[in-house]
Design a protein around this motif. Structure first.
Motif, PDB file in Angstrom:
ATOM      1  N   VAL A   1       0.853  -1.186   0.000  1.00 37.37           N
ATOM      2  CA  VAL A   1       0.000   0.000   0.000  1.00 37.37           C
ATOM      3  C   VAL A   1       0.889   1.235   0.000  1.00 37.37           C
ATOM      4  O   VAL A   1       1.824   1.337   0.801  1.00 37.37           O
ATOM      5  N   LEU A   2       0.605   2.162  -0.893  1.00 33.82           N
ATOM      6  CA  LEU A   2       1.364   3.402  -0.955  1.00 33.82           C
ATOM      7  C   LEU A   2       0.860   4.373   0.119  1.00 33.82           C
ATOM      8  O   LEU A   2      -0.259   4.240   0.604  1.00 33.82           O
ATOM      9  N   PRO A   3       1.678   5.345   0.523  1.00 34.17           N
ATOM     10  CA  PRO A   3       1.269   6.278   1.595  1.00 34.17           C
ATOM     11  C   PRO A   3      -0.055   6.972   1.277  1.00 34.17           C
ATOM     12  O   PRO A   3      -0.311   7.380   0.138  1.00 34.17           O
ATOM     13  N   ARG A   4      -0.892   7.106   2.310  1.00 28.71           N
ATOM     14  CA  ARG A   4      -2.194   7.757   2.162  1.00 28.71           C
ATOM     15  C   ARG A   4      -2.063   9.264   2.348  1.00 28.71           C
ATOM     16  O   ARG A   4      -1.336   9.726   3.222  1.00 28.71           O
ATOM     17  N   ARG A   5      -2.828  10.010   1.555  1.00 34.14           N
ATOM     18  CA  ARG A   5      -2.893  11.461   1.734  1.00 34.14           C
ATOM     19  C   ARG A   5      -3.925  11.828   2.794  1.00 34.14           C
ATOM     20  O   ARG A   5      -3.708  12.723   3.603  1.00 34.14           O
ATOM     21  N   THR A   6      -5.071  11.162   2.751  1.00 40.94           N
ATOM     22  CA  THR A   6      -6.136  11.387   3.727  1.00 40.94           C
ATOM     23  C   THR A   6      -6.787  10.051   4.050  1.00 40.94           C
ATOM     24  O   THR A   6      -6.616   9.071   3.318  1.00 40.94           O
ATOM     25  N   MET A   7      -7.553  10.026   5.155  1.00 39.48           N
ATOM     26  CA  MET A   7      -8.252   8.797   5.520  1.00 39.48           C
ATOM     27  C   MET A   7      -9.490   9.127   6.338  1.00 39.48           C
ATOM     28  O   MET A   7      -9.443   9.952   7.251  1.00 39.48           O
TER      29      MET A   7
END
Length: 289
Positions: free
Chosen positions: A58-64
């Motif tokens: 999984v690539l880094p998330r910008r928002t969640m």
């Protein structure tokens, strides 16, 4: 060969990933499932095993967002009906706080304009005056649909709000080919019936992806300090500049400019009451932990 894609849904234990415009049925690695793989995640897809691709990382998330559970959202569209069912402004304010705390732009959509064209709730004007982006729509007549379609273009968006507000109907109006299930209002409870069961990102012909999510009426506040809550109510934050004390919580403190603004009508009483309710909730959470 490893490719990058975006998770658009989960179904039957499989993960469906859009890679270069094509949807692939994938098996996620167990460690990713345990870590909480989400719809909206950017992922790396590896070579096929047993006829299926494998989600490797999984690539880094910008928002969640936790509810609805979606990653990398750029816009939350908070859909509430003007009437039938009556809008729940406490839930709307919660969703606004959740969106702001997650660093996500929010758009407030009041749907079913056809049911109350001449007498929309006075609260609608309050949100417009505060500075929130507000769109009035009717999935039935099509009014406001073009403006909503334009707001969704080339973005990852989530429709959120209670059942019966018309989220699926609006998406069908925005893009008729979606053919999402819609439901009627319960005559007994005057609430909507759930028609959307899972979170799924849907591609739009105008560009972008949008998630229709299951409706809900309960939502926990994010873990924010109680003392910072006022910053999530723009009109309260602005009025608080006139308070005598920098740490004023706007409850019973002397020379509170916020309470004065409520008395004068420049801060809406229902918004202030929601602020106080959320403040008690956050302070109780701080006491527990």
């Amino acid at each position: 060969m490893v490719a990058e894609g975006r998770v658009i849904k989960f179904y039957g234990g499989f993960c469906y990933v859009m890679v270069d415009g094509a949807v692939k049925e994938c098996l996620p690695r167990r460690r990713l499932v345990t870590a909480g793989l989400l719809v909206g995640d950017r992922v790396k897809v590896g070579a096929a095993e047993a006829g299926r691709c494998v989600v490797e990382a999984v690539l880094p998330r910008r928002t969640m967002l936790f509810r609805p559970p979606v990653a990398n959202v750029e816009l939350t569209v908070l859909v509430f009906s003007i009437r039938d069912p009556q809008p729940n402004f406490g839930l709307l304010d919660r969703l606004l706080v959740v969106s702001q705390a997650a660093g996500i732009e929010a758009l407030v959509c009041f749907n079913k304009l056809d049911l109350a064209r001449d007498t929309p709730p006075a609260e609608v004007a309050v949100y417009q005056a505060v500075g929130y982006r507000v769109v009035l729509t009717s999935a039935l007549s099509g009014e406001g649909v073009a403006a909503l379609r334009e707001a969704l273009a080339d973005r990852i968006s989530v429709f959120a709000g209670p059942s019966g507000a018309g989220k699926s109907s609006l998406l069908n109006a925005i893009q008729p080919g979606l053919r999402l299930r819609t439901g009627e209002i319960s005559h007994k409870t005057r609430r909507g019936r759930h028609t959307t069961r899972v979170v799924e990102l849907l591609p739009l012909t105008g560009g972008g992806l949008v998630a229709d999510t299951p409706g809900f009426t309960q939502l926990d506040l994010p873990d924010i300090p109680a003392a910072k809550l006022a910053t999530y109510f723009p009109e309260i934050a602005a009025a608080s500049a006139g308070c005598r004390f920098n740490d004023c919580l706007h409850i019973q403190e002397p020379a509170c400019a916020v309470r004065r603004a409520v008395e004068e009508g420049t801060v809406a009483l229902f918004r202030y009451r929601n602020y106080l309710s959320f403040l008690r909730e956050l302070k109780e959470k701080e006491r527990r932990f």
